[in-house]
Design an enzyme around this catalytic site. Structure first.
Site, short mmCIF file in Angstrom:
data_model
loop_
_atom_site.label_atom_id
_atom_site.label_comp_id
_atom_site.label_asym_id
_atom_site.label_seq_id
_atom_site.Cartn_x
_atom_site.Cartn_y
_atom_site.Cartn_z
N SER A 91 -7.92 -5.86 4.42
CA SER A 91 -8.48 -5.57 3.29
C SER A 91 -8.92 -7.09 2.35
O SER A 91 -8.47 -7.08 1.08
CB SER A 91 -7.44 -4.66 2.40
N SER A 107 -6.82 -6.23 -5.81
CA SER A 107 -8.10 -6.77 -5.24
C SER A 107 -9.23 -6.74 -6.06
O SER A 107 -9.47 -5.75 -6.83
CB SER A 107 -7.85 -6.09 -3.78
N HIS A 143 2.80 3.52 -9.12
CA HIS A 143 2.55 2.09 -9.21
C HIS A 143 3.67 1.63 -9.91
O HIS A 143 4.33 0.29 -9.60
CB HIS A 143 1.23 1.51 -10.09
N ASP A 160 0.92 -1.13 0.02
CA ASP A 160 0.14 -0.10 0.05
C ASP A 160 0.81 1.23 -0.04
O ASP A 160 1.96 1.30 0.51
CB ASP A 160 -0.83 0.07 1.31
N LEU A 214 12.00 -20.02 -4.33
CA LEU A 214 10.79 -19.32 -3.81
C LEU A 214 9.45 -19.54 -4.56
O LEU A 214 9.54 -19.62 -5.78
CB LEU A 214 11.07 -17.88 -3.77
C1 FPP Z 1 -1.91 -0.01 -3.39
O1 FPP Z 1 -1.41 1.29 -3.26
C2 FPP Z 1 -1.54 -0.78 -4.57
C3 FPP Z 1 -2.01 -1.26 -5.23
C4 FPP Z 1 -3.55 -0.99 -5.52
C5 FPP Z 1 -1.52 -1.95 -6.26
C6 FPP Z 1 -0.20 -2.78 -5.89
C7 FPP Z 1 0.62 -2.71 -7.22
C8 FPP Z 1 1.91 -2.48 -7.39
C9 FPP Z 1 2.84 -2.57 -6.24
C10 FPP Z 1 2.64 -2.40 -8.64
C11 FPP Z 1 2.31 -3.52 -9.66
C12 FPP Z 1 2.52 -4.86 -9.00
C13 FPP Z 1 3.23 -5.85 -9.71
C14 FPP Z 1 3.12 -7.29 -8.95
C15 FPP Z 1 3.97 -5.51 -10.90
P1 FPP Z 1 -2.63 2.75 -3.41
O2 FPP Z 1 -2.83 2.84 -4.96
O3 FPP Z 1 -3.63 2.23 -3.02
O4 FPP Z 1 -1.97 3.93 -2.70
P2 FPP Z 1 -2.62 5.05 -1.88
O5 FPP Z 1 -3.23 4.24 -0.78
O6 FPP Z 1 -1.25 5.75 -1.30
O7 FPP Z 1 -3.54 5.63 -2.77
#
Ligand code: FPP
Length: 240
Positions: free
Chosen positions: A179, A53, A25, A8, A119
Site C-alpha cells: 500500500s 496514507s 480507530h 489495518d 526508540l
Molecule cells: C486502517 O484500518 C487504518 C487506518 C487507515 C488508520 C490507522 C490509524 C490508527 C491505528 C489510529 C490512529 C493512529 C494514531 C497514531 C493515533 P481501516 O480503517 O482501513 O480498517 P478496515 O480495513 O477494516 O476498514
C-alpha cells in the site's frame, strides 16, 4: 533494528462489534500506545507506523476528520509518556495538507521529545512512498548519483531525518500488500502478515512477530551462509 507496521483492520474490528468506524480507530490508537511501549522496552531503534496514507484522503470527510482529530489528540496526550520513556517522535509525510492545529501538535511533539535517546517513533501521516521517491528524484541535479545521496534526498522529501532500511514489516488485518508504504526502505524487509485486526494486536502478538523474525534467514541477495535475524525476541517486550 527498524520495524514498520501497516495498522489495518480498525473498520472491520468496529463493524464486528456493531460500532462506527471511528470507534475502531480509537481502539487502534490504544493499540498504538501498547505497541510503542512494548517497542520501547525491546532492542528496537526505529518504529514506523502508517497512520494515514495520502490515499486515505479519499475516505468520507467525517472519517478523515475523526482520524485527524485522533492523531492530534494522540500526539498531544502521548508526548509526556514518550518523554518519560525516552521515545523520540517524528512525523513523516507531507504537511501542506494538514490543519494548522495538527501541524502545531506535530511540532510540539517533535520538539518536546527531541532529546529522547531510546526508540525513534515515526508516524507516517499523509505519506505516499511513490510520491516521496518522485519528489526526491525531482530535486535539482547535484551531479552526485550515489545511493547515499539519493537517500538523503528521499529522507528530506518525507521530512525524515534519515532513510532507515526496514528489517521487519508487519501488516495486520489480513491483506497482503504494501500500500505505497516505505517502498525504498523495504527492499530487504522481512514481511509478516497477520489476520489479527490492529486493535487486537497486543504485546503477545508483537512478541510472537519478533520471535518469527528471529527465525528468518536474511541473505540480502547473497548466496553465502544465511544470517539469522538477530535474537531480538529473546528479550521480553511485555510489561514485567
Ligand atoms: C486502517 O484500518 C487504518 C487506518 C487507515 C488508520 C490507522 C490509524 C490508527 C491505528 C489510529 C490512529 C493512529 C494514531 C497514531 C493515533 P481501516 O480503517 O482501513 O480498517 P478496515 O480495513 O477494516 O476498514
Amino acid at each position: 533494528m527498524h520495524i514498520a507496521i501497516i495498522m489495518d483492520g480498525n473498520g472491520r474490528w468496529a463493524a464486528r462489534r456493531g460500532l462506527p468506524r471511528s470507534a475502531g480507530h480509537r481502539a487502534g490508537a490504544r493499540a498504538v500506545r501498547r505497541i510503542v511501549e512494548a517497542a520501547a522496552r525491546a532492542p528496537i531503534d526505529v518504529l514506523t507506523l502508517y497512520a494515514f496514507s495520502s490515499d486515505n484522503w479519499t475516505r468520507p470527510a467525517h472519517e478523515v476528520t475523526a482520524l485527524m482529530r485522533l492523531l492530534r489528540e494522540h500526539l498531544t496526550s502521548e508526548a509526556e509518556r514518550c518523554i518519560a520513556n525516552g521515545v523520540r517522535i517524528r512525523v513523516i509525510g507531507r504537511r501542506d495538507r494538514l490543519s494548522d492545529e495538527l501541524i502545531l501538535a506535530i511540532e510540539h511533539a517533535e520538539r518536546s521529545t527531541a532529546a529522547g535517546r531510546g526508540l525513534q517513533l515515526r508516524l507516517a501521516v499523509d505519506y505516499s512512498a511513490r510520491e516521496t521517491i518522485l519528489r526526491a528524484a525531482g530535486v535539482e541535479r547535484t551531479g552526485d548519483c550515489s545511493a547515499a545521496a539519493f537517500e538523503r534526498r528521499l529522507a528530506a522529501a518525507a521530512h525524515a531525518d534519515a532513510t532507515h532500511p526496514v528489517d521487519l514489516l508487519i501488516r495486520t488485518g489480513g491483506e497482503k500488500r504494501l500500500s505505497d508504504f516505505l517502498l525504498w526502505e523495504c527492499a530487504y524487509a522481512e514481511l509478516l502478515f497477520t489476520d489479527c485486526y490492529w486493535p487486537d494486536f497486543d504485546e503477545a502478538a508483537f512478541e510472537a512477530a519478533l520471535l518469527q523474525f528471529g527465525h528468518r534467514d536474511r541473505r540480502f541477495g547473497g548466496s553465502t551462509a544465511p544470517t539469522r535475524a538477530y535474537a531480538v525476541a529473546t528479550k521480553s517486550v511485555r510489561p514485567q
